[in-house]
Design an enzyme around this catalytic site. Structure first.
Site, PDB file in Angstrom:
ATOM      1  N   HIS A  44      40.433  38.022  93.284  1.00  0.00           N
ATOM      2  CA  HIS A  44      40.079  36.843  94.546  1.00  0.00           C
ATOM      3  C   HIS A  44      40.932  37.210  95.747  1.00  0.00           C
ATOM      4  O   HIS A  44      40.387  36.259  96.980  1.00  0.00           O
ATOM      5  CB  HIS A  44      40.126  35.361  93.568  1.00  0.00           C
ATOM      6  N   ARG A  69      45.288  43.875  89.155  1.00  0.00           N
ATOM      7  CA  ARG A  69      43.785  43.119  88.886  1.00  0.00           C
ATOM      8  C   ARG A  69      42.240  44.450  89.697  1.00  0.00           C
ATOM      9  O   ARG A  69      43.052  43.808  90.661  1.00  0.00           O
ATOM     10  CB  ARG A  69      43.610  41.984  88.777  1.00  0.00           C
ATOM     11  N   ASP A  83      45.301  56.056  89.939  1.00  0.00           N
ATOM     12  CA  ASP A  83      45.960  56.589  91.159  1.00  0.00           C
ATOM     13  C   ASP A  83      46.909  56.955  92.480  1.00  0.00           C
ATOM     14  O   ASP A  83      47.678  57.881  92.890  1.00  0.00           O
ATOM     15  CB  ASP A  83      44.358  57.606  91.643  1.00  0.00           C
ATOM     16  N   GLU A 148      38.781  34.959  79.167  1.00  0.00           N
ATOM     17  CA  GLU A 148      38.467  33.800  80.202  1.00  0.00           C
ATOM     18  C   GLU A 148      36.839  33.410  80.420  1.00  0.00           C
ATOM     19  O   GLU A 148      36.198  32.854  81.545  1.00  0.00           O
ATOM     20  CB  GLU A 148      38.711  34.341  81.856  1.00  0.00           C
ATOM     21  N   ASP A 174      38.722  30.318  84.749  1.00  0.00           N
ATOM     22  CA  ASP A 174      37.270  31.396  84.295  1.00  0.00           C
ATOM     23  C   ASP A 174      36.789  30.282  82.865  1.00  0.00           C
ATOM     24  O   ASP A 174      35.681  30.400  82.896  1.00  0.00           O
ATOM     25  CB  ASP A 174      37.121  32.260  84.846  1.00  0.00           C
TER      26      ASP A 174
HETATM   27  O1  LIG Z   1      40.550  32.245  85.493  1.00  0.00           O
HETATM   28  C1  LIG Z   1      42.489  32.223  85.375  1.00  0.00           C
HETATM   29  O2  LIG Z   1      42.953  31.094  85.276  1.00  0.00           O
HETATM   30  C2  LIG Z   1      42.819  33.590  86.260  1.00  0.00           C
HETATM   31  O3  LIG Z   1      42.418  34.553  86.005  1.00  0.00           O
HETATM   32  C3  LIG Z   1      44.021  33.127  86.934  1.00  0.00           C
HETATM   33  C4  LIG Z   1      43.239  33.096  88.363  1.00  0.00           C
HETATM   34  O4  LIG Z   1      42.094  33.973  89.083  1.00  0.00           O
HETATM   35  C5  LIG Z   1      44.491  32.890  89.030  1.00  0.00           C
HETATM   36  O5  LIG Z   1      43.385  33.018  90.919  1.00  0.00           O
HETATM   37  C6  LIG Z   1      44.378  31.585  89.754  1.00  0.00           C
HETATM   38  O6  LIG Z   1      43.469  30.614  88.964  1.00  0.00           O
END
Ligand SMILES: O=C(O)C(=O)C[C@H](O)[C@@H](O)CO
Length: 251
Positions: A44, A69, A83, A148, A174
């Site tokens: 993100h 991530r 790598d 998630e 998520d």
């Molecule tokens: O789904 C989630 O909660 C995460 O994986 C953490 C978020 O990606 C993080 O950016 C907080 O919103």
């Protein structure tokens, strides 16, 4: 350096901070603060291999575990992130045990995996100065998959059983969206799903992590037995700190 999975096995809860600013300066500041781990977000945040490398190098002097991530369970991204020197990866949006097996294969060299070998030019091998990397890869890597989605919940026992999956991390944002409660991770159905996931991960004998929604939520998760908890984000620290400072002066 002790692998993150071995630190998790020691049984002391490990507290981390989400790194979404994609900046090596702020990453160094956060690494100095004393967190157990920092998570550099390639999903993100506006990260590239170059920005991730700069953050990895900036935090290398500090006793933190650098977790990256990947944008998705993509073999090319997994190869690139390993790598440049990450040894702990977080795989988002994973829905099945097969996807978990594919992610493990992408992180390992043939014959067990499909990762391309660049032993002489990869920072991971010290640009060739650390030949032990190739034979010690299994012991050095920690692969964490996210739970998630509804699909992942339904396949969680098989996902947790995959050899090479060292830990599982619950993403409340998520997960709540997948369960039909977008923006409401505190919904009872989401909280019940988190409890179920934690119990199944424990039954599989693997460490569970979670994104803490607040310091209080993070403390609750420690008491519930989560092994690694993110207790905030770099962006949250900056936005809240700025607002608090501004509110502290009469205008
Ligand atoms: O789904 C989630 O909660 C995460 O994986 C953490 C978020 O990606 C993080 O950016 C907080 O919103």
């Amino acid at each position: 350096m002790t692998a993150f999975k071995d630190r998790l096995a020691a049984g002391k809860p490990l507290f981390g901070l989400w790194q979404a600013l994609a900046n090596n300066y702020t990453a160094e500041i956060c690494a100095r603060a004393g967190f157990d781990w920092l998570m550099f977000d390639g999903e993100h945040a506006p990260n590239t291999a170059q920005t991730l490398l700069a953050q990895l190098q900036a935090t290398a002097p500090f006793p933190i575990d650098a977790i990256a991530r990947v944008p998705l369970a993509d073999p090319v991204a997994i190869k690139q992130y390993l790598d440049i020197g990450f040894t702990t990866l977080l795989i988002p949006m994973l829905d099945s045990a097969q996807q978990a097996r594919d992610a493990v294969a992408a992180s390992r060299y043939p014959p067990v995996g499909i990762r391309g070998v660049a032993s002489a030019t990869a920072r991971a091998t010290g640009f060739g100065a650390d030949p032990a990397y190739l034979r010690e890869l299994d012991s050095r890597l920690t692969l964490i998959v996210q739970i998630e989605s509804r699909a992942a919940l339904e396949d969680i026992d098989a996902i947790a059983a995959v050899d090479g999956v060292d830990a599982l991390f619950i993403g409340p944002a998520d997960l709540s969206a997948s369960l039909g409660h977008l923006g409401n991770p505190g919904h009872p159905e989401v909280q019940a799903a988190i409890t179920h996931a934690r119990e199944r991960i424990a039954a599989a004998g693997k460490p569970a992590g979670i994104f803490g929604l607040s310091p209080e939520d993070a403390q609750r998760r420690v008491e519930e037995g989560f092994a690694f908890i993110s207790i905030g984000t770099d962006i949250g620290l900056l936005t809240k700190g700025a607002a608090t400072l501004l509110a502290s002066v009469a205008r």
